[in-house]
Design a protein around this motif. Structure first.
Motif, PDB file in Angstrom:
ATOM      1  N   VAL A  63      -8.607  -2.163 -38.272  1.00 49.47           N
ATOM      2  CA  VAL A  63      -8.114  -3.351 -38.964  1.00 49.47           C
ATOM      3  C   VAL A  63      -7.438  -4.342 -38.014  1.00 49.47           C
ATOM      4  CG1 VAL A  63      -7.756  -1.963 -41.035  1.00 49.47           C
ATOM      5  CG2 VAL A  63      -5.792  -2.495 -39.566  1.00 49.47           C
ATOM      6  N   LYS A  64      -7.233  -3.965 -36.768  1.00 41.18           N
ATOM      7  CA  LYS A  64      -6.525  -4.821 -35.824  1.00 41.18           C
ATOM      8  C   LYS A  64      -7.261  -6.143 -35.663  1.00 41.18           C
ATOM      9  CE  LYS A  64      -3.929  -4.405 -31.543  1.00 41.18           C
ATOM     10  NZ  LYS A  64      -3.591  -3.522 -30.401  1.00 41.18           N
ATOM     11  N   GLY A  65      -6.507  -7.224 -35.741  1.00 39.64           N
ATOM     12  CA  GLY A  65      -7.099  -8.556 -35.640  1.00 39.64           C
ATOM     13  C   GLY A  65      -7.504  -9.135 -36.976  1.00 39.64           C
ATOM     14  N   ARG A  66      -7.551  -8.310 -38.013  1.00 42.16           N
ATOM     15  CA  ARG A  66      -7.927  -8.791 -39.351  1.00 42.16           C
ATOM     16  C   ARG A  66      -6.768  -8.663 -40.347  1.00 42.16           C
ATOM     17  NH1 ARG A  66     -11.601  -6.173 -42.212  1.00 42.16           N
ATOM     18  NH2 ARG A  66     -11.256  -4.142 -41.228  1.00 42.16           N
ATOM     19  N   PHE A  67      -5.933  -7.650 -40.181  1.00 39.67           N
ATOM     20  CA  PHE A  67      -4.814  -7.410 -41.094  1.00 39.67           C
ATOM     21  C   PHE A  67      -3.502  -7.742 -40.393  1.00 39.67           C
ATOM     22  CE2 PHE A  67      -6.831  -3.813 -43.881  1.00 39.67           C
ATOM     23  CZ  PHE A  67      -7.932  -4.630 -44.112  1.00 39.67           C
ATOM     24  N   THR A  68      -2.545  -8.218 -41.183  1.00 42.13           N
ATOM     25  CA  THR A  68      -1.213  -8.502 -40.664  1.00 42.13           C
ATOM     26  C   THR A  68      -0.178  -7.904 -41.607  1.00 42.13           C
ATOM     27  OG1 THR A  68      -1.969 -10.581 -39.672  1.00 42.13           O
ATOM     28  CG2 THR A  68       0.409 -10.269 -39.931  1.00 42.13           C
ATOM     29  N   ILE A  69       0.675  -7.049 -41.046  1.00 40.49           N
ATOM     30  CA  ILE A  69       1.758  -6.452 -41.827  1.00 40.49           C
ATOM     31  C   ILE A  69       3.032  -7.239 -41.583  1.00 40.49           C
ATOM     32  CG2 ILE A  69       2.410  -4.795 -40.022  1.00 40.49           C
ATOM     33  CD1 ILE A  69       2.972  -2.748 -42.256  1.00 40.49           C
ATOM     34  N   SER A  70       3.821  -7.385 -42.625  1.00 41.86           N
ATOM     35  CA  SER A  70       5.106  -8.062 -42.475  1.00 41.86           C
ATOM     36  C   SER A  70       6.059  -7.517 -43.520  1.00 41.86           C
ATOM     37  CB  SER A  70       4.953  -9.579 -42.611  1.00 41.86           C
ATOM     38  OG  SER A  70       4.468  -9.913 -43.902  1.00 41.86           O
ATOM     39  N   ARG A  71       7.324  -7.751 -43.286  1.00 42.91           N
ATOM     40  CA  ARG A  71       8.331  -7.316 -44.250  1.00 42.91           C
ATOM     41  C   ARG A  71       9.370  -8.410 -44.417  1.00 42.91           C
ATOM     42  NH1 ARG A  71      10.885  -1.936 -41.752  1.00 42.91           N
ATOM     43  NH2 ARG A  71      12.608  -2.365 -43.184  1.00 42.91           N
ATOM     44  N   ASP A  72       9.826  -8.567 -45.639  1.00 41.31           N
ATOM     45  CA  ASP A  72      10.883  -9.518 -45.956  1.00 41.31           C
ATOM     46  C   ASP A  72      12.051  -8.687 -46.474  1.00 41.31           C
ATOM     47  OD1 ASP A  72      12.606 -11.394 -47.054  1.00 41.31           O
ATOM     48  OD2 ASP A  72      10.983 -12.717 -47.665  1.00 41.31           O
ATOM     49  N   ASN A  73      12.989  -8.417 -45.591  1.00 45.86           N
ATOM     50  CA  ASN A  73      14.113  -7.556 -45.983  1.00 45.86           C
ATOM     51  C   ASN A  73      14.968  -8.201 -47.071  1.00 45.86           C
ATOM     52  OD1 ASN A  73      13.300  -5.590 -44.182  1.00 45.86           O
ATOM     53  ND2 ASN A  73      14.711  -6.238 -42.563  1.00 45.86           N
ATOM     54  N   ALA A  74      15.028  -9.522 -47.090  1.00 47.35           N
ATOM     55  CA  ALA A  74      15.821 -10.209 -48.114  1.00 47.35           C
ATOM     56  C   ALA A  74      15.216 -10.028 -49.508  1.00 47.35           C
ATOM     57  CB  ALA A  74      15.927 -11.691 -47.783  1.00 47.35           C
ATOM     58  N   LYS A  75      13.888  -9.901 -49.551  1.00 46.25           N
ATOM     59  CA  LYS A  75      13.201  -9.703 -50.828  1.00 46.25           C
ATOM     60  C   LYS A  75      12.842  -8.242 -51.076  1.00 46.25           C
ATOM     61  CE  LYS A  75      11.181 -14.337 -51.062  1.00 46.25           C
ATOM     62  NZ  LYS A  75       9.931 -15.134 -51.179  1.00 46.25           N
ATOM     63  N   ASN A  76      13.209  -7.382 -50.137  1.00 44.18           N
ATOM     64  CA  ASN A  76      12.906  -5.946 -50.262  1.00 44.18           C
ATOM     65  C   ASN A  76      11.420  -5.707 -50.483  1.00 44.18           C
ATOM     66  OD1 ASN A  76      15.630  -5.171 -49.983  1.00 44.18           O
ATOM     67  ND2 ASN A  76      15.970  -5.632 -52.148  1.00 44.18           N
ATOM     68  N   THR A  77      10.596  -6.418 -49.721  1.00 44.01           N
ATOM     69  CA  THR A  77       9.153  -6.374 -49.933  1.00 44.01           C
ATOM     70  C   THR A  77       8.408  -6.238 -48.616  1.00 44.01           C
ATOM     71  OG1 THR A  77       9.361  -7.728 -51.922  1.00 44.01           O
ATOM     72  CG2 THR A  77       7.172  -7.564 -50.958  1.00 44.01           C
ATOM     73  N   LEU A  78       7.398  -5.383 -48.636  1.00 41.67           N
ATOM     74  CA  LEU A  78       6.474  -5.199 -47.525  1.00 41.67           C
ATOM     75  C   LEU A  78       5.150  -5.841 -47.918  1.00 41.67           C
ATOM     76  CD1 LEU A  78       5.957  -3.574 -44.784  1.00 41.67           C
ATOM     77  CD2 LEU A  78       4.967  -1.817 -46.277  1.00 41.67           C
ATOM     78  N   TYR A  79       4.500  -6.502 -46.960  1.00 41.87           N
ATOM     79  CA  TYR A  79       3.239  -7.193 -47.236  1.00 41.87           C
ATOM     80  C   TYR A  79       2.127  -6.687 -46.322  1.00 41.87           C
ATOM     81  CZ  TYR A  79       6.342 -10.572 -49.479  1.00 41.87           C
ATOM     82  OH  TYR A  79       7.293 -11.176 -50.267  1.00 41.87           O
ATOM     83  N   LEU A  80       0.896  -6.878 -46.783  1.00 42.00           N
ATOM     84  CA  LEU A  80      -0.266  -6.663 -45.932  1.00 42.00           C
ATOM     85  C   LEU A  80      -1.249  -7.795 -46.209  1.00 42.00           C
ATOM     86  CD1 LEU A  80      -1.512  -4.702 -43.826  1.00 42.00           C
ATOM     87  CD2 LEU A  80      -2.818  -3.703 -45.730  1.00 42.00           C
ATOM     88  N   GLN A  81      -1.337  -8.726 -45.278  1.00 37.85           N
ATOM     89  CA  GLN A  81      -2.311  -9.811 -45.370  1.00 37.85           C
ATOM     90  C   GLN A  81      -3.620  -9.322 -44.778  1.00 37.85           C
ATOM     91  OE1 GLN A  81      -1.969 -13.122 -46.680  1.00 37.85           O
ATOM     92  NE2 GLN A  81      -4.193 -12.987 -46.453  1.00 37.85           N
TER      93      GLN A  81
END
Length: 112
Positions: A63-81
């Motif tokens: 998935v490298k180069g196609r997926f991006t993981i991120s986290r918003d600690n203020a919103k208590n949320t993890l994302y996967l684009q």
């Protein structure tokens, strides 16, 4: 106890994009590592990506180069684009706090 709830899955055509979210019921500020995994029926659960709270990330080769993981600690949320999706990305996607808890999963289907 922190609980995790994934959302954002669905049906998308090859080459399309989706953003998955994993909402935590409590603060994730002090949680060092959060992961995304995926699983196809009949196969082992596969690690996809990792986000540390120091900003570092890691990805599976597939998935490298196609997926991006991120986290918003203020919103208590993890994302996967997820971009440039392929049929082989079809799976149930789970978020995970290592050694602690899993979400219930969200289905991603990539098909024309």
């Amino acid at each position: 106890q922190v609980q995790l709830v994934e959302s954002g899955g669905g049906l998308v055509q090859p080459g399309g994009s989706l953003r998955l979210s994993c909402a935590a019921s409590g603060s994730i500020f002090s949680i060092y590592v959060m992961d995304w995994y995926r699983q196809v029926p009949g196969k082992q659960r596969e690690w996809v990506a990792r986000a540390r709270n120091d900003g570092n990330t890691g990805y599976a080769v597939s998935v490298k180069g196609r997926f991006t993981i991120s986290r918003d600690n203020a919103k208590n949320t993890l994302y996967l684009q997820m971009t440039n999706l392929k049929p082989e990305d079809t799976a149930v996607y789970y978020c995970n706090i290592p050694g602690y808890t899993w979400g219930q999963g969200t289905q991603v289907t990539v098909s024309s």
